[in-house]
Design a protein around this motif. Structure first.
Motif, PDB file in Angstrom:
ATOM      1  N   TYR A 194       0.815  -1.205   0.000  1.00  0.00           N
ATOM      2  CA  TYR A 194       0.000   0.000   0.000  1.00  0.00           C
ATOM      3  C   TYR A 194       0.855   1.264   0.000  1.00  0.00           C
ATOM      4  N   LEU A 195       1.989   1.241   0.689  1.00  0.00           N
ATOM      5  CA  LEU A 195       2.844   2.419   0.778  1.00  0.00           C
ATOM      6  C   LEU A 195       3.611   2.711  -0.505  1.00  0.00           C
ATOM      7  N   ALA A 196       3.880   1.692  -1.290  1.00  0.00           N
ATOM      8  CA  ALA A 196       4.709   1.868  -2.482  1.00  0.00           C
ATOM      9  C   ALA A 196       4.052   2.815  -3.483  1.00  0.00           C
ATOM     10  N   LYS A 197       4.877   3.651  -4.089  1.00  0.00           N
ATOM     11  CA  LYS A 197       4.386   4.459  -5.204  1.00  0.00           C
ATOM     12  C   LYS A 197       4.171   3.579  -6.429  1.00  0.00           C
ATOM     13  N   SER A 198       5.101   2.619  -6.646  1.00  0.00           N
ATOM     14  CA  SER A 198       4.920   1.646  -7.721  1.00  0.00           C
ATOM     15  C   SER A 198       5.742   0.405  -7.407  1.00  0.00           C
TER      16      SER A 198
END
Length: 342
Positions: A194-198
């Motif tokens: 969820y935290l990842a930008k991509s």
């Protein structure tokens, strides 16, 4: 100059498998790595194997601690990696990797700038390699610079070891492995999705996940151990607590999506073990699953298919004898359907 990739390998009583694991890491076509071997108080020959390997390959080094469990050993390894290594990954000490795994993922991260890469896995058995059912859906196709909101099935990508993280991202997240429980992967893997930008997702298998078949089953393979259901429910609760603590509006929908997956995919995995479990296992299932269902909201059950609604209602009511009868009937129907389809 620090290596670009840090590999953390927690070790506990795996003398039968450790040499093969370490050889598969040493053979990687991406060679700019360090490997931190965390001996978690092994009482067999694992420590000697780790020491011998470190003596012959300077990329490997051994850290020792008294036995604290897998989550604690991973956290110890994380604390001991080179402070300015660019990437971080974890390997379980009874598993192996195909030779090009890290080259594939590091090259992709260099090109895309994603926060981490994750790949498919194969089950490693005595008879050979076979698809991992749990990784089939999220890794059905390769997609670069994607996200769990674009591929919702990535919420089931909970394993720790099929990923290479950008170290700056992992450290900034501040999410460490819970200690003292089984199923410690999800409280890190799910929040980081969820935290990842991509994220870069690969359908190509980058990990060989061993099924122990020679009498020394891993504790997660013993399906009717009460600790299994207790700790798995706790793992789910830890993810929910993390999601609930986030203040961003989108996390309300993330929690709803996670809860739906819990109800339709994760908790139903326990159903098949309940008829085979003893009184202690059934009591643990009823107590801990009921607590989780109430936290999610009993009203959410109304939208589920009828078979799921029935089993959850029986669970909440403590009618485990009836639950077992329903589940055994379901098992017979599924077996009959499989025979007719063959």
């Amino acid at each position: 100059m620090s290596p670009r990739l840090s590999v953390v390998v927690p070790i506990y009583n795996v003398e039968r498998y450790l040499q093969e694991c370490l050889e598969s890491i040493a053979a990687q076509t991406f060679g700019d790595f360090e490997c931190v071997l965390v001996d978690d108080g092994s009482t067999d020959g694992s420590a000697a194997i780790a020491d011998a390997f470190a003596d012959q390959d300077p990329r490997f080094r051994v850290v020792r601690q008294e036995n604290k469990g897998l989550g604690a050993a991973r956290n110890t390894g994380h604390r001991h990696v080179a402070p300015d290594a660019e990437y971080l990954t974890f390997v379980d000490s009874d598993d192996t990797l195909p030779v090009g795994a890290y080259e594939l993922m590091v090259r992709s991260l260099d090109e895309t700038g994603s926060d981490f890469a994750a790949g498919n896995a194969l089950r490693l058995r005595v008879a050979g390699l076979f698809p991992s059912h749990g990784h089939r859906k999220p890794f059905a196709e390769t997609r670069l610079k994607t996200h769990v909101t674009e591929i919702p099935s990535l919420v089931t990508d909970r394993t720790a070891w099929n990923k290479v993280y950008r170290r700056s991202f992992f450290d900034a997240a501040g999410v460490l492995y819970p200690e003292g429980i089984l199923y410690e992967d999800a409280p890190v893997s799910v929040p980081l999705h969820y935290l990842a930008k991509s994220v870069d997702v690969f359908s190509e298998p980058i990990y060989h996940w061993r099924v122990r078949e020679n009498g020394d089953l891993s504790i997660t393979q013993v399906k009717t151990d009460p600790r299994g259901v207790i700790d798995r429910v706790r793992s789910i609760e830890l993810v929910r607590e993390w999601l609930l603590a986030r203040t961003e509006p989108e996390y309300r929908e993330y929690l709803r999506s996670y809860d739906h997956n819990t109800l339709v995919e994760e908790l139903p995995m326990f159903f098949w073990s309940v008829p085979d479990g003893d009184r202690a296992y059934r009591a643990a299932y009823q107590q801990h699953v009921s607590r989780l269902l109430r936290a999610i909201g009993v009203e959410r059950l109304e939208a589920l298919p009828a078979p799921l609604r029935l089993k959850y209602r029986l669970t909440l009511a403590g009618r485990m004898d009836r639950f077992v009868a329903v589940q055994r009937l379901h098992r017979k129907v599924r077996t009959l359907r499989a025979r007719l389809a063959a």
